[in-house]
Design a protein around this motif. Structure first.
Motif, PDB file in Angstrom:
ATOM      1  N   UNK A 163       0.776  -1.226   0.000  1.00 45.18           N
ATOM      2  CA  UNK A 163       0.000   0.000   0.000  1.00 45.18           C
ATOM      3  C   UNK A 163       0.807   1.275   0.000  1.00 45.18           C
ATOM      4  N   UNK A 164       1.735   1.396  -0.931  1.00 48.60           N
ATOM      5  CA  UNK A 164       2.505   2.633  -1.041  1.00 48.60           C
ATOM      6  C   UNK A 164       1.644   3.725  -1.675  1.00 48.60           C
ATOM      7  N   UNK A 165       2.245   4.886  -1.942  1.00 52.33           N
ATOM      8  CA  UNK A 165       1.520   5.996  -2.549  1.00 52.33           C
ATOM      9  C   UNK A 165       1.615   5.948  -4.071  1.00 52.33           C
ATOM     10  N   UNK A 166       0.557   6.439  -4.704  1.00 50.40           N
ATOM     11  CA  UNK A 166       0.554   6.698  -6.130  1.00 50.40           C
ATOM     12  C   UNK A 166       0.318   8.191  -6.344  1.00 50.40           C
ATOM     13  N   UNK A 167       0.944   8.748  -7.378  1.00 49.21           N
ATOM     14  CA  UNK A 167       0.819  10.170  -7.694  1.00 49.21           C
ATOM     15  C   UNK A 167       0.545  10.322  -9.186  1.00 49.21           C
ATOM     16  N   UNK A 168      -0.005  11.466  -9.574  1.00 49.26           N
ATOM     17  CA  UNK A 168      -0.198  11.785 -10.990  1.00 49.26           C
ATOM     18  C   UNK A 168       0.856  12.822 -11.359  1.00 49.26           C
ATOM     19  N   UNK A 169       1.834  12.379 -12.112  1.00 53.69           N
ATOM     20  CA  UNK A 169       2.993  13.216 -12.409  1.00 53.69           C
ATOM     21  C   UNK A 169       2.584  14.548 -13.057  1.00 53.69           C
ATOM     22  N   UNK A 170       3.032  15.646 -12.460  1.00 54.01           N
ATOM     23  CA  UNK A 170       2.851  16.959 -13.050  1.00 54.01           C
ATOM     24  C   UNK A 170       1.477  17.573 -12.880  1.00 54.01           C
ATOM     25  N   UNK A 171       0.528  16.874 -12.249  1.00 52.21           N
ATOM     26  CA  UNK A 171      -0.844  17.387 -12.177  1.00 52.21           C
ATOM     27  C   UNK A 171      -0.979  18.593 -11.248  1.00 52.21           C
ATOM     28  N   UNK A 172       0.038  18.861 -10.423  1.00 50.76           N
ATOM     29  CA  UNK A 172      -0.011  20.053  -9.570  1.00 50.76           C
ATOM     30  C   UNK A 172       0.042  21.330 -10.399  1.00 50.76           C
ATOM     31  N   UNK A 173       0.538  21.214 -11.638  1.00 46.76           N
ATOM     32  CA  UNK A 173       0.697  22.410 -12.474  1.00 46.76           C
ATOM     33  C   UNK A 173      -0.637  22.993 -12.930  1.00 46.76           C
ATOM     34  N   UNK A 174      -1.741  22.282 -12.688  1.00 40.81           N
ATOM     35  CA  UNK A 174      -3.057  22.875 -12.936  1.00 40.81           C
ATOM     36  C   UNK A 174      -3.253  24.109 -12.063  1.00 40.81           C
ATOM     37  N   UNK A 175      -2.622  24.127 -10.899  1.00 38.71           N
ATOM     38  CA  UNK A 175      -2.631  25.308 -10.038  1.00 38.71           C
ATOM     39  C   UNK A 175      -3.935  25.585  -9.328  1.00 38.71           C
ATOM     40  N   UNK A 176      -4.783  24.589  -9.187  1.00 42.44           N
ATOM     41  CA  UNK A 176      -6.073  24.811  -8.542  1.00 42.44           C
ATOM     42  C   UNK A 176      -6.515  23.564  -7.789  1.00 42.44           C
ATOM     43  N   UNK A 177      -7.563  23.755  -6.988  1.00 41.81           N
ATOM     44  CA  UNK A 177      -8.150  22.640  -6.258  1.00 41.81           C
ATOM     45  C   UNK A 177      -9.192  21.971  -7.142  1.00 41.81           C
ATOM     46  N   UNK A 178      -9.090  20.667  -7.267  1.00 44.74           N
ATOM     47  CA  UNK A 178     -10.058  19.898  -8.040  1.00 44.74           C
ATOM     48  C   UNK A 178     -11.317  19.656  -7.207  1.00 44.74           C
ATOM     49  N   UNK A 179     -12.432  19.285  -7.842  1.00 46.62           N
ATOM     50  CA  UNK A 179     -13.628  18.944  -7.059  1.00 46.62           C
ATOM     51  C   UNK A 179     -13.356  17.753  -6.136  1.00 46.62           C
ATOM     52  N   UNK A 180     -13.722  17.885  -4.890  1.00 45.20           N
ATOM     53  CA  UNK A 180     -13.601  16.804  -3.913  1.00 45.20           C
ATOM     54  C   UNK A 180     -14.979  16.501  -3.327  1.00 45.20           C
ATOM     55  N   UNK A 181     -15.142  15.260  -2.894  1.00 47.09           N
ATOM     56  CA  UNK A 181     -16.373  14.850  -2.238  1.00 47.09           C
ATOM     57  C   UNK A 181     -16.032  14.134  -0.938  1.00 47.09           C
ATOM     58  N   UNK A 182     -16.982  14.120  -0.023  1.00 51.21           N
ATOM     59  CA  UNK A 182     -16.792  13.421   1.242  1.00 51.21           C
ATOM     60  C   UNK A 182     -17.126  11.949   1.059  1.00 51.21           C
ATOM     61  N   UNK A 183     -16.182  11.087   1.412  1.00 54.00           N
ATOM     62  CA  UNK A 183     -16.388   9.659   1.215  1.00 54.00           C
ATOM     63  C   UNK A 183     -17.552   9.144   2.058  1.00 54.00           C
ATOM     64  N   UNK A 184     -17.791   9.752   3.229  1.00 51.14           N
ATOM     65  CA  UNK A 184     -18.881   9.241   4.068  1.00 51.14           C
ATOM     66  C   UNK A 184     -20.259   9.512   3.470  1.00 51.14           C
ATOM     67  N   UNK A 185     -20.312  10.300   2.399  1.00 48.15           N
ATOM     68  CA  UNK A 185     -21.584  10.549   1.722  1.00 48.15           C
ATOM     69  C   UNK A 185     -21.884   9.502   0.661  1.00 48.15           C
ATOM     70  N   UNK A 186     -20.929   8.622   0.402  1.00 46.66           N
ATOM     71  CA  UNK A 186     -21.213   7.558  -0.571  1.00 46.66           C
ATOM     72  C   UNK A 186     -21.288   6.192   0.102  1.00 46.66           C
ATOM     73  N   UNK A 187     -21.523   6.204   1.428  1.00 48.04           N
ATOM     74  CA  UNK A 187     -21.832   4.950   2.105  1.00 48.04           C
ATOM     75  C   UNK A 187     -20.879   4.538   3.207  1.00 48.04           C
ATOM     76  N   UNK A 188     -19.623   5.005   3.160  1.00 45.68           N
ATOM     77  CA  UNK A 188     -18.673   4.624   4.200  1.00 45.68           C
ATOM     78  C   UNK A 188     -18.784   5.631   5.347  1.00 45.68           C
ATOM     79  N   UNK A 189     -19.761   5.434   6.221  1.00 44.14           N
ATOM     80  CA  UNK A 189     -20.115   6.434   7.228  1.00 44.14           C
ATOM     81  C   UNK A 189     -18.989   6.706   8.212  1.00 44.14           C
ATOM     82  N   UNK A 190     -18.113   5.742   8.427  1.00 40.65           N
ATOM     83  CA  UNK A 190     -17.029   5.933   9.393  1.00 40.65           C
ATOM     84  C   UNK A 190     -15.867   6.737   8.814  1.00 40.65           C
ATOM     85  N   UNK A 191     -15.867   6.945   7.496  1.00 45.99           N
ATOM     86  CA  UNK A 191     -14.726   7.593   6.849  1.00 45.99           C
ATOM     87  C   UNK A 191     -14.805   9.104   6.965  1.00 45.99           C
ATOM     88  N   UNK A 192     -13.653   9.732   7.122  1.00 50.29           N
ATOM     89  CA  UNK A 192     -13.542  11.186   7.110  1.00 50.29           C
ATOM     90  C   UNK A 192     -12.810  11.674   5.855  1.00 50.29           C
TER      91      UNK A 192
END
Length: 315
Positions: A163-192
């Motif tokens: 379970x190491x990390x995976x990254x998307x090379x160079x994607x930080x150069x978009x310079x903005x925050x992408x849309x994020x969602x809360x995982x506990x809203x798709x069924x995993x109630x214990x997740x933050x």
């Protein structure tokens, strides 16, 4: 320890850099022993509270918490959200080896960000597998303009199996925050956790960061990354640590302030950990053994039902 010009260029171009052999394995033994002590404290507390009947003292650093998690689901989360910074982890965070590299990125004035993490990725545990996200999405809106390099340090040889990390090379150069969602809203109630939907992920090469113990992965705060499932029989322990320049927005205003780690005004400066190390940055439940997390700024930021890309791109 200094980064070469090529390494600095790679970090800025790709948004990440694996630096090998930063720490000798023996240098990390005190931190592992400190974590062993935390696991034992948790086990003793669970036993006193009648939550478990076996301390599993016969098991080692890479297996004991897994056994406790099996007996009391959520034990691994309790280690992760503990909130108290212990001395050996503080020593790694403020080590000259790391601060010398971070000084090349930030300059001579460096503060430690209030967010630091001890991660206990027990095998096949969904609450230890972090979906695609950007670190800055967990902070208050606007602080994504603050440069906040992170160091991710595994306490095991990290690979695709455990379970190491995976990254998307160079994607930080978009310079903005992408849309994020809360995982506990798709069924995993214990997740933050927050997650970026597959449809919103930027194109780019997905890199699996296989790293021997003692290596350090440097990340840009806008780089999308995730941790993968741990299919091994051993715990993939890791820590992640973050820095920025003083006086800039840090995204936890009103919750916890950064701590000064290095300043050109005083080359002999010693970090005053007293008080700061004992203050958490998430709302703790009344039950000491409740693994639910609430009250983080990301929950307010992303709790709206309007999660359209148009709105997220305005952040």
């Amino acid at each position: 320890m200094r980064l070469s010009p090529d390494q600095l260029k790679q970090y800025h171009d790709d948004g990440f850099l694996i630096v090998r052999a930063v720490f000798d394995r023996q240098e990390l033994e005190p931190l592992k022993e400190e974590i062993n002590g935390q696991v034992d404290e948790l086990a003793q507390g669970l036993l006193r509270a009648g939550k478990i009947t076996n301390l599993h003292e016969d098991k080692d650093f890479y297996h004991r918490l897994t056994a406790l998690e099996r007996d009391y689901p959520g034990a691994a989360v309790l280690i992760h959200i503990g909130g108290i910074l212990r001395p050996q982890l503080a020593a790694v965070w403020s080590s000259p080896k790391l601060l010398d590299m971070i000084e090349q990125l930030l300059g001579s004035e460096i503060v430690g960000h209030p967010v630091w993490n001890l991660r206990s990725k027990t095998p096949t545990n969904s609450l230890a597998t972090v979906p695609w996200h950007q670190d800055t999405a967990y902070l208050a809106e606007g602080c994504e303009h603050t440069f906040q390099p992170t160091a991710w340090i595994p306490l095991i040889d990290a690979d695709a199996e455990n379970g190491t990390l995976q990254v998307i090379r160079g994607a930080h150069r978009l310079g903005r925050v992408l849309p994020h969602q809360l995982e506990n809203r798709k069924g995993n109630k214990a997740s933050w956790y927050l997650y970026i939907d597959q449809a919103d992920l930027p194109p780019g090469e997905v890199v699996t960061c296989n790293m021997p113990m003692g290596s350090v992965l440097l990340l840009n705060q806008l780089l999308p990354h995730r941790s993968t499932e741990n299919y091994s029989s051993r715990i993939r322990w890791s820590v992640d640590l973050r820095w920025q320049r003083p006086g800039e927005r840090h995204g936890l205003e009103g919750v916890k302030d950064p701590i000064l780690m290095r300043t050109a005004a005083n080359p002999e400066y010693k970090i005053d950990w007293a008080g700061w190390a004992e203050r958490g940055r998430v709302q703790k439940p009344k039950d000491d053994f409740d693994p639910m997390v609430s009250g983080g700024p990301w929950m307010d930021r992303w709790s709206s039902s309007d999660l359209s890309p148009q709105k997220a791109h305005q952040n």
